[in-house]
Design a protein around this motif. Structure first.
Motif, PDB file in Angstrom:
ATOM      1  N   ARG A  71       0.820  -1.216   0.000  1.00  0.00           N
ATOM      2  CA  ARG A  71       0.000   0.000   0.000  1.00  0.00           C
ATOM      3  C   ARG A  71       0.856   1.268   0.000  1.00  0.00           C
ATOM      4  N   GLU A  72       2.058   1.185   0.581  1.00  0.00           N
ATOM      5  CA  GLU A  72       2.914   2.373   0.603  1.00  0.00           C
ATOM      6  C   GLU A  72       3.502   2.681  -0.779  1.00  0.00           C
ATOM      7  N   GLU A  73       3.388   1.753  -1.729  1.00  0.00           N
ATOM      8  CA  GLU A  73       3.888   1.989  -3.078  1.00  0.00           C
ATOM      9  C   GLU A  73       2.888   2.740  -3.962  1.00  0.00           C
ATOM     10  N   ILE A  74       1.620   2.753  -3.572  1.00  0.00           N
ATOM     11  CA  ILE A  74       0.587   3.408  -4.374  1.00  0.00           C
ATOM     12  C   ILE A  74       0.830   4.915  -4.386  1.00  0.00           C
ATOM     13  N   ASP A  75       0.846   5.505  -5.594  1.00  0.00           N
ATOM     14  CA  ASP A  75       1.045   6.955  -5.663  1.00  0.00           C
ATOM     15  C   ASP A  75      -0.065   7.671  -6.439  1.00  0.00           C
ATOM     16  N   PHE A  76      -1.152   6.964  -6.752  1.00  0.00           N
ATOM     17  CA  PHE A  76      -2.334   7.611  -7.324  1.00  0.00           C
ATOM     18  C   PHE A  76      -3.518   6.666  -7.166  1.00  0.00           C
ATOM     19  N   VAL A  77      -4.673   7.231  -6.805  1.00  0.00           N
ATOM     20  CA  VAL A  77      -5.918   6.456  -6.674  1.00  0.00           C
ATOM     21  C   VAL A  77      -6.961   7.049  -7.606  1.00  0.00           C
ATOM     22  N   MET A  78      -7.573   6.180  -8.422  1.00  0.00           N
ATOM     23  CA  MET A  78      -8.690   6.593  -9.264  1.00  0.00           C
ATOM     24  C   MET A  78      -9.877   5.682  -8.983  1.00  0.00           C
ATOM     25  N   SER A  91     -14.957  10.546  -3.372  1.00  0.00           N
ATOM     26  CA  SER A  91     -14.855   9.253  -2.690  1.00  0.00           C
ATOM     27  C   SER A  91     -13.421   8.745  -2.654  1.00  0.00           C
ATOM     28  N   ALA A  92     -12.639   9.039  -3.695  1.00  0.00           N
ATOM     29  CA  ALA A  92     -11.249   8.575  -3.725  1.00  0.00           C
ATOM     30  C   ALA A  92     -10.439   9.137  -2.561  1.00  0.00           C
ATOM     31  N   CYS A  93     -10.792  10.347  -2.105  1.00  0.00           N
ATOM     32  CA  CYS A  93     -10.103  10.917  -0.943  1.00  0.00           C
ATOM     33  C   CYS A  93     -10.431  10.122   0.315  1.00  0.00           C
ATOM     34  N   ILE A  94     -11.689   9.730   0.448  1.00  0.00           N
ATOM     35  CA  ILE A  94     -12.100   8.904   1.588  1.00  0.00           C
ATOM     36  C   ILE A  94     -11.380   7.562   1.540  1.00  0.00           C
ATOM     37  N   ILE A  95     -11.270   6.996   0.344  1.00  0.00           N
ATOM     38  CA  ILE A  95     -10.605   5.701   0.178  1.00  0.00           C
ATOM     39  C   ILE A  95      -9.134   5.801   0.557  1.00  0.00           C
ATOM     40  N   GLN A  96      -8.481   6.882   0.154  1.00  0.00           N
ATOM     41  CA  GLN A  96      -7.067   7.075   0.525  1.00  0.00           C
ATOM     42  C   GLN A  96      -6.903   7.008   2.039  1.00  0.00           C
ATOM     43  N   GLY A 104       0.922  11.986   0.211  1.00  0.00           N
ATOM     44  CA  GLY A 104       1.546  12.650  -0.925  1.00  0.00           C
ATOM     45  C   GLY A 104       1.229  11.966  -2.245  1.00  0.00           C
ATOM     46  N   ILE A 105      -0.057  11.669  -2.466  1.00  0.00           N
ATOM     47  CA  ILE A 105      -0.466  10.992  -3.695  1.00  0.00           C
ATOM     48  C   ILE A 105      -1.676  11.708  -4.293  1.00  0.00           C
ATOM     49  N   GLY A 106      -1.973  11.414  -5.565  1.00  0.00           N
ATOM     50  CA  GLY A 106      -3.165  11.955  -6.201  1.00  0.00           C
ATOM     51  C   GLY A 106      -4.355  11.049  -5.972  1.00  0.00           C
ATOM     52  N   ALA A 107      -5.562  11.630  -5.998  1.00  0.00           N
ATOM     53  CA  ALA A 107      -6.785  10.843  -5.833  1.00  0.00           C
ATOM     54  C   ALA A 107      -7.936  11.557  -6.530  1.00  0.00           C
ATOM     55  N   LEU A 108      -8.697  10.821  -7.327  1.00  0.00           N
ATOM     56  CA  LEU A 108      -9.836  11.425  -8.010  1.00  0.00           C
ATOM     57  C   LEU A 108     -10.897  10.384  -8.328  1.00  0.00           C
ATOM     58  N   ASP A 109     -12.134  10.856  -8.480  1.00  0.00           N
ATOM     59  CA  ASP A 109     -13.241  10.039  -8.966  1.00  0.00           C
ATOM     60  C   ASP A 109     -13.490  10.361 -10.435  1.00  0.00           C
ATOM     61  N   PHE A 110     -14.035   9.403 -11.166  1.00  0.00           N
ATOM     62  CA  PHE A 110     -14.594   9.717 -12.477  1.00  0.00           C
ATOM     63  C   PHE A 110     -15.876   8.913 -12.668  1.00  0.00           C
ATOM     64  N   THR A 134       3.805   5.877 -10.675  1.00  0.00           N
ATOM     65  CA  THR A 134       4.418   4.592 -11.010  1.00  0.00           C
ATOM     66  C   THR A 134       3.546   3.408 -10.623  1.00  0.00           C
ATOM     67  N   HIS A 135       2.622   3.610  -9.662  1.00  0.00           N
ATOM     68  CA  HIS A 135       1.715   2.542  -9.233  1.00  0.00           C
ATOM     69  C   HIS A 135       0.327   3.158  -9.004  1.00  0.00           C
ATOM     70  N   VAL A 136      -0.546   3.011  -9.987  1.00  0.00           N
ATOM     71  CA  VAL A 136      -1.888   3.589  -9.914  1.00  0.00           C
ATOM     72  C   VAL A 136      -2.860   2.527  -9.426  1.00  0.00           C
ATOM     73  N   LEU A 137      -3.617   2.856  -8.391  1.00  0.00           N
ATOM     74  CA  LEU A 137      -4.672   1.977  -7.900  1.00  0.00           C
ATOM     75  C   LEU A 137      -5.970   2.390  -8.588  1.00  0.00           C
ATOM     76  N   LEU A 138      -6.386   1.592  -9.572  1.00  0.00           N
ATOM     77  CA  LEU A 138      -7.610   1.854 -10.327  1.00  0.00           C
ATOM     78  C   LEU A 138      -8.745   1.043  -9.718  1.00  0.00           C
ATOM     79  N   LEU A 139      -9.751   1.745  -9.207  1.00  0.00           N
ATOM     80  CA  LEU A 139     -10.881   1.097  -8.537  1.00  0.00           C
ATOM     81  C   LEU A 139     -12.162   1.317  -9.320  1.00  0.00           C
TER      82      LEU A 139
END
Length: 334
Positions: A71-78, A91-96, A104-110, A134-139
């Protein structure tokens, strides 16, 4: 630099709704009729207090338990969803926060439906190729059943709730190819929940029933099945052809076609129209139904688990539906 799928996991809610349960509510139907027409034997429905965000978190935990990413490798959540917890915040902010990911990562919903997973892969690939992550968590996560009227027997047979988690990275098990994407907003009204947004914020309480007893209301999901079917037949074959062209492949070079798991009748019609052999056309909706943006990652995970997809093979994925919106790409498994 290339972008790859590193791992996929998914989560299904606890509550299982079988065809037998649906027939108890609609005795004019039969278990056999639902299975033969829709192709679904059971589907899973989120609990009353369970949201798409909750399920996406559980899918992520399943993915981390696999041990292929920390989990510490994730640097973006979508997060792709049409069932957000709130109008705001994202919601992505809540998930983070709930997953304990770094700040220090990005997070967004679409907001996309049945094409959402393909679109998500395209966005994640862009982040990787642009050197932004480098490691995007796509949900993906949907609870369409919360939008269905209790007497909507057609849609209740089709839709299931679910969530998925995919890591897109600089290395992995499947190289992500080139994309074909499309949009036609003129069809927005053919698959819609009208109330609840800024255009129509208040519930309309305007329920009525058509000549076949199907509920029609601004407050619940409406789907014009014939128009959706026509849209699919008009747009998916060109989508497949354009995806092949953009990836410099002939159709015979594709080992498996994994489409959005809409329903059995539509998938069979598309397969025959595209002249794809049954053993190269993967279907797995019988055990969980049409899970909207989750259907492709669930199918990919199941196909990997059961040995249908193997190393060295090309897999063409295609999503299509609400919006209208559609997208395709090719995954090269390594």
């Amino acid at each position: 630099m290339n972008a790859y799928i590193k791992d996929i996991a998914y989560y299904l809610p606890v509550r299982e709704v079988t065809n037998e349960a649906i027939v108890r509510d609609f005795p004019e139907w039969s278990v056999e009729k639902i299975a033969s027409k829709v192709g679904v034997e059971k589907r899973y429905v989120a609990a009353e207090d369970e949201t798409a965000t909750d399920m996406a978190i559980k899918a992520s935990e399943c993915l981390f338990e696999n041990g292929n990413i920390k989990r510490e490798e994730i640097d973006f959540v979508m997060f792709c969803t049409q069932s957000p917890d709130y109008k705001l915040p994202t919601s992505a902010c809540i998930i983070q926060h709930q997953l304990g990911l770094r700040k220090g990562i990005g997070a967004l919903d679409f907001n996309l439906g049945c094409s959402g997973y393909v679109y998500g892969l395209s966005l994640a690939k862009g982040l990787i190729m642009g050197g932004i992550a480098t490691h995007v968590l796509l949900l993906t996560g949907e609870t369409y059943n919360k939008y269905l009227h209790p007497r909507d027997k057609g849609n209740r047979t089709i839709f299931g709730d679910a969530a998925s988690a995919t890591v897109v990275s600089t290395t992995g098990i499947a190289k992500i190819g080139e994309f074909s994407l499309g949009t036609d907003g003129s069809g927005a009204g053919n698959l819609i929940v009208k109330s609840g947004g800024s255009r129509m914020p208040e519930k309309q309480n305007d329920i009525r029933f058509d000549e076949n007893g199907n509920p029609l209301s601004s407050d619940f999901l409406y789907m014009n099945g014939s128009e959706i079917f026509t849209f699919t037949l008009d747009n998916v074959p060109p989508l497949v052809n354009d995806t092949l062209v953009k990836n410099c492949l002939e159709k015979d070079a594709v080992n498996q076609f994994v489409f959005h798991q809409a329903n059995k009748y539509m998938l069979n019609f598309l397969r025959k129209k595209l002249k794809i052999e049954p053993d190269r056309f993967y279907c797995c909706l019988s055990q969980c139904g049409n899970t909207v943006s989750n259907s492709i990652p669930i199918a990919l995970r199941e196909a990997m688990n059961d040995g249908t997809i193997n190393r060295g093979e090309n897999v063409l994925i295609a999503g299509f539906g609400v919006g209208y919106s559609w997208g395709g790409t090719v995954l090269r498994f390594l």
